[in-house]
Design a protein around this motif. Structure first.
Motif, PDB file in Angstrom:
ATOM      1  N   PHE A   1       0.811  -1.243   0.093  1.00  0.00           N
ATOM      2  CA  PHE A   1      -0.028   0.079   0.039  1.00  0.00           C
ATOM      3  C   PHE A   1       0.819   1.283   0.015  1.00  0.00           C
ATOM      4  O   PHE A   1       1.767   1.300   1.173  1.00  0.00           O
ATOM      5  CB  PHE A   1      -0.846  -0.059   1.303  1.00  0.00           C
ATOM      6  N   ASN A   2       1.014   1.884  -1.121  1.00  0.00           N
ATOM      7  CA  ASN A   2       1.876   3.092  -1.304  1.00  0.00           C
ATOM      8  C   ASN A   2       1.018   4.188  -1.727  1.00  0.00           C
ATOM      9  O   ASN A   2       0.386   4.219  -2.666  1.00  0.00           O
ATOM     10  CB  ASN A   2       2.810   2.898  -2.471  1.00  0.00           C
ATOM     11  N   GLY A   3       1.147   5.511  -1.081  1.00  0.00           N
ATOM     12  CA  GLY A   3       0.323   6.399  -1.540  1.00  0.00           C
ATOM     13  C   GLY A   3       0.418   7.761  -0.485  1.00  0.00           C
ATOM     14  O   GLY A   3       1.158   7.614   0.499  1.00  0.00           O
ATOM     15  N   ILE A   4      -0.043   8.734  -0.874  1.00  0.00           N
ATOM     16  CA  ILE A   4       0.057   9.927  -0.080  1.00  0.00           C
ATOM     17  C   ILE A   4      -1.448  10.372   0.303  1.00  0.00           C
ATOM     18  O   ILE A   4      -1.771  11.267   1.136  1.00  0.00           O
ATOM     19  CB  ILE A   4       0.693  11.146  -0.658  1.00  0.00           C
ATOM     20  N   SER A   5      -2.450   9.612  -0.017  1.00  0.00           N
ATOM     21  CA  SER A   5      -4.010   9.764   0.398  1.00  0.00           C
ATOM     22  C   SER A   5      -4.455   8.597   1.394  1.00  0.00           C
ATOM     23  O   SER A   5      -3.747   7.427   0.983  1.00  0.00           O
ATOM     24  CB  SER A   5      -4.991  10.182  -0.700  1.00  0.00           C
TER      25      SER A   5
ATOM     26  N   GLN B   1      -5.868   5.202   2.283  1.00  0.00           N
ATOM     27  CA  GLN B   1      -6.422   4.097   1.373  1.00  0.00           C
ATOM     28  C   GLN B   1      -6.905   3.116   2.546  1.00  0.00           C
ATOM     29  O   GLN B   1      -6.787   3.113   3.780  1.00  0.00           O
ATOM     30  CB  GLN B   1      -5.060   3.296   1.124  1.00  0.00           C
ATOM     31  N   VAL B   2      -8.061   2.321   1.779  1.00  0.00           N
ATOM     32  CA  VAL B   2      -8.799   1.464   2.735  1.00  0.00           C
ATOM     33  C   VAL B   2      -8.623   0.045   1.815  1.00  0.00           C
ATOM     34  O   VAL B   2      -8.820   0.164   0.579  1.00  0.00           O
ATOM     35  CB  VAL B   2     -10.356   1.704   2.822  1.00  0.00           C
ATOM     36  N   THR B   3      -8.505  -0.828   2.363  1.00  0.00           N
ATOM     37  CA  THR B   3      -8.138  -2.261   1.484  1.00  0.00           C
ATOM     38  C   THR B   3      -9.429  -2.766   0.797  1.00  0.00           C
ATOM     39  O   THR B   3      -9.380  -3.380  -0.083  1.00  0.00           O
ATOM     40  CB  THR B   3      -7.601  -3.731   2.683  1.00  0.00           C
ATOM     41  N   SER B   4     -10.536  -2.404   1.294  1.00  0.00           N
ATOM     42  CA  SER B   4     -11.814  -2.493   0.636  1.00  0.00           C
ATOM     43  C   SER B   4     -11.962  -4.157   0.485  1.00  0.00           C
ATOM     44  O   SER B   4     -11.473  -4.939   1.206  1.00  0.00           O
ATOM     45  CB  SER B   4     -12.150  -2.022  -0.680  1.00  0.00           C
ATOM     46  N   ALA B   5     -12.665  -4.635  -0.495  1.00  0.00           N
ATOM     47  CA  ALA B   5     -13.019  -6.007  -0.685  1.00  0.00           C
ATOM     48  C   ALA B   5     -11.933  -6.674  -1.216  1.00  0.00           C
ATOM     49  O   ALA B   5     -11.504  -6.055  -2.523  1.00  0.00           O
ATOM     50  CB  ALA B   5     -14.365  -6.136  -1.605  1.00  0.00           C
ATOM     51  N   PHE B   6     -11.045  -7.283  -0.685  1.00  0.00           N
ATOM     52  CA  PHE B   6     -10.018  -8.190  -1.430  1.00  0.00           C
ATOM     53  C   PHE B   6      -9.946  -9.688  -0.689  1.00  0.00           C
ATOM     54  O   PHE B   6     -10.272  -9.740   0.408  1.00  0.00           O
ATOM     55  CB  PHE B   6      -8.767  -7.368  -1.461  1.00  0.00           C
ATOM     56  N   ALA B   7      -9.578 -10.613  -1.421  1.00  0.00           N
ATOM     57  CA  ALA B   7      -9.679 -11.923  -0.897  1.00  0.00           C
ATOM     58  C   ALA B   7      -8.248 -12.359  -1.720  1.00  0.00           C
ATOM     59  O   ALA B   7      -7.750 -11.944  -2.504  1.00  0.00           O
ATOM     60  CB  ALA B   7     -10.848 -12.708  -1.663  1.00  0.00           C
ATOM     61  N   THR B   8      -7.551 -13.553  -1.001  1.00  0.00           N
ATOM     62  CA  THR B   8      -6.677 -14.168  -1.415  1.00  0.00           C
ATOM     63  C   THR B   8      -6.968 -15.694  -1.745  1.00  0.00           C
ATOM     64  O   THR B   8      -7.803 -16.231  -0.963  1.00  0.00           O
ATOM     65  CB  THR B   8      -5.499 -14.080  -0.584  1.00  0.00           C
TER      66      THR B   8
ATOM     67  N   ASN C   1       3.387   1.784   3.026  1.00  0.00           N
ATOM     68  CA  ASN C   1       4.108   3.010   2.793  1.00  0.00           C
ATOM     69  C   ASN C   1       3.285   3.939   2.256  1.00  0.00           C
ATOM     70  O   ASN C   1       3.383   4.524   1.237  1.00  0.00           O
ATOM     71  CB  ASN C   1       5.229   2.740   1.544  1.00  0.00           C
ATOM     72  N   ASN C   2       2.463   4.516   3.303  1.00  0.00           N
ATOM     73  CA  ASN C   2       1.364   5.462   3.183  1.00  0.00           C
ATOM     74  C   ASN C   2       1.395   6.571   4.552  1.00  0.00           C
ATOM     75  O   ASN C   2       1.005   5.930   5.183  1.00  0.00           O
ATOM     76  CB  ASN C   2       0.243   4.966   2.722  1.00  0.00           C
ATOM     77  N   SER C   3       1.978   7.558   4.339  1.00  0.00           N
ATOM     78  CA  SER C   3       2.007   8.727   5.478  1.00  0.00           C
ATOM     79  C   SER C   3       0.756   8.916   5.905  1.00  0.00           C
ATOM     80  O   SER C   3       0.637   9.188   7.107  1.00  0.00           O
ATOM     81  CB  SER C   3       2.732   9.872   5.073  1.00  0.00           C
ATOM     82  N   THR C   4      -0.427   8.788   5.107  1.00  0.00           N
ATOM     83  CA  THR C   4      -1.793   9.067   5.651  1.00  0.00           C
ATOM     84  C   THR C   4      -2.353   7.831   6.183  1.00  0.00           C
ATOM     85  O   THR C   4      -3.080   8.334   7.098  1.00  0.00           O
ATOM     86  CB  THR C   4      -2.564   9.573   4.304  1.00  0.00           C
ATOM     87  N   GLY C   5      -1.974   6.615   5.831  1.00  0.00           N
ATOM     88  CA  GLY C   5      -2.433   5.693   6.602  1.00  0.00           C
ATOM     89  C   GLY C   5      -3.231   4.662   5.691  1.00  0.00           C
ATOM     90  O   GLY C   5      -3.837   4.847   4.687  1.00  0.00           O
ATOM     91  N   VAL C   6      -3.475   3.425   6.206  1.00  0.00           N
ATOM     92  CA  VAL C   6      -4.308   2.261   5.506  1.00  0.00           C
ATOM     93  C   VAL C   6      -5.035   1.774   6.524  1.00  0.00           C
ATOM     94  O   VAL C   6      -4.840   1.342   7.693  1.00  0.00           O
ATOM     95  CB  VAL C   6      -3.247   0.953   4.992  1.00  0.00           C
ATOM     96  N   THR C   7      -6.403   1.480   6.100  1.00  0.00           N
ATOM     97  CA  THR C   7      -7.622   0.904   7.010  1.00  0.00           C
ATOM     98  C   THR C   7      -7.798  -0.194   6.717  1.00  0.00           C
ATOM     99  O   THR C   7      -8.064  -0.551   5.338  1.00  0.00           O
ATOM    100  CB  THR C   7      -8.876   1.796   7.254  1.00  0.00           C
ATOM    101  N   LEU C   8      -7.662  -1.306   7.441  1.00  0.00           N
ATOM    102  CA  LEU C   8      -8.330  -2.655   7.022  1.00  0.00           C
ATOM    103  C   LEU C   8      -9.532  -2.900   7.078  1.00  0.00           C
ATOM    104  O   LEU C   8     -10.246  -2.404   7.864  1.00  0.00           O
ATOM    105  CB  LEU C   8      -7.360  -3.891   8.123  1.00  0.00           C
ATOM    106  N   SER C   9     -10.209  -3.641   5.758  1.00  0.00           N
ATOM    107  CA  SER C   9     -11.416  -4.015   5.770  1.00  0.00           C
ATOM    108  C   SER C   9     -11.680  -5.450   6.236  1.00  0.00           C
ATOM    109  O   SER C   9     -12.727  -5.973   6.628  1.00  0.00           O
ATOM    110  CB  SER C   9     -12.096  -3.626   4.421  1.00  0.00           C
ATOM    111  N   ASN C  10     -10.637  -6.266   6.036  1.00  0.00           N
ATOM    112  CA  ASN C  10     -10.801  -7.459   6.471  1.00  0.00           C
ATOM    113  C   ASN C  10      -9.408  -7.921   7.338  1.00  0.00           C
ATOM    114  O   ASN C  10      -8.465  -7.045   7.598  1.00  0.00           O
ATOM    115  CB  ASN C  10     -10.348  -8.421   5.220  1.00  0.00           C
ATOM    116  N   ASP C  11      -9.573  -9.172   8.280  1.00  0.00           N
ATOM    117  CA  ASP C  11      -8.433  -9.364   8.906  1.00  0.00           C
ATOM    118  C   ASP C  11      -7.268  -9.879   7.823  1.00  0.00           C
ATOM    119  O   ASP C  11      -7.540 -10.141   6.644  1.00  0.00           O
ATOM    120  CB  ASP C  11      -8.546 -10.641   9.616  1.00  0.00           C
ATOM    121  N   LEU C  12      -5.764  -9.669   8.105  1.00  0.00           N
ATOM    122  CA  LEU C  12      -4.714  -9.822   7.138  1.00  0.00           C
ATOM    123  C   LEU C  12      -3.707 -10.463   7.793  1.00  0.00           C
ATOM    124  O   LEU C  12      -3.394 -10.002   8.852  1.00  0.00           O
ATOM    125  CB  LEU C  12      -4.525  -8.598   6.428  1.00  0.00           C
ATOM    126  N   ASN C  13      -3.168 -11.545   7.172  1.00  0.00           N
ATOM    127  CA  ASN C  13      -1.840 -12.240   7.594  1.00  0.00           C
ATOM    128  C   ASN C  13      -0.867 -12.096   6.568  1.00  0.00           C
ATOM    129  O   ASN C  13      -1.022 -12.232   5.397  1.00  0.00           O
ATOM    130  CB  ASN C  13      -2.266 -13.683   7.898  1.00  0.00           C
TER     131      ASN C  13
END
Length: 123
Positions: free
Chosen positions: A31-35, A37-44, A57-69
Motif C-alpha cells: 500500500f503506497n500513496g499519500i492519501s 487507503q482502505v483495503t476494501s474487498a479483497f480476497a486471497t 508505505n502511506n504516510s496518511t495510513g491504511v485501514t483494514l477492511s478484513n483481517d490480514l495475515n
C-alpha cells in the motif's frame, strides 16, 4: 480482478479500490500513496486473507477492511495501519517455526496485531 505476484496499490478514488481484488496468497502486496487507503474487498487464494509480504508505505495510513495475515514479512515503511475501525487483526507469521519478519522504519499499528514467537524465545 485476479493478481498473482508483486502488487503495488495506489488509491483510485478517496483511497478505496473499486471492485473485488483477488490475490494469490504468495503475492507481495504494497500500500503506497499519500492519501488514505482502505483495503476494501479483497480476497486471497488459496489461503484466505493472506499475503507473502505486506508493505505499508502511506504516510496518511491504511485501514483494514478484513483481517490480514502477512506470512513472510511486514514492512512498516511509513504510516499507520488502522485495524481498529473495523475490529480487524493483522497477523505476522504462521507458526512458532515460521514467525515472519517485522521490518520497521516508521509507522504504527492501531488495533489488534498478532505476532508468532519462536518456541525457544524467552523473556
Amino acid at each position: 480482478m485476479t493478481l498473482a505476484k508483486n502488487i503495488r496499490c495506489f488509491p483510485v478514488r478517496k483511497g478505496e479500490f473499486l471492485g473485488t481484488l483477488t490475490l494469490n496468497s504468495t503475492a507481495n502486496y504494497e500500500f503506497n500513496g499519500i492519501s488514505a487507503q482502505v483495503t476494501s474487498a479483497f480476497a486471497t487464494t488459496p489461503t484466505t486473507n493472506t499475503v507473502n509480504n505486506l508493505t505499508i508505505n502511506n504516510s496518511t495510513g491504511v485501514t483494514l477492511s478484513n483481517d490480514l495475515n502477512a506470512t513472510n514479512a511486514l514492512n512498516m515503511t511509513s504510516g499507520m495501519v488502522n485495524a481498529n475501525t473495523n475490529n480487524r487483526t493483522i497477523t505476522l507469521g504462521t507458526s512458532a517455526v515460521s514467525t515472519g519478519t517485522l521490518n520497521y522504519t516508521s509507522g504504527v499499528i492501531v488495533g489488534k496485531f498478532k505476532r508468532w514467537v519462536a518456541a525457544s524465545a524467552t523473556g
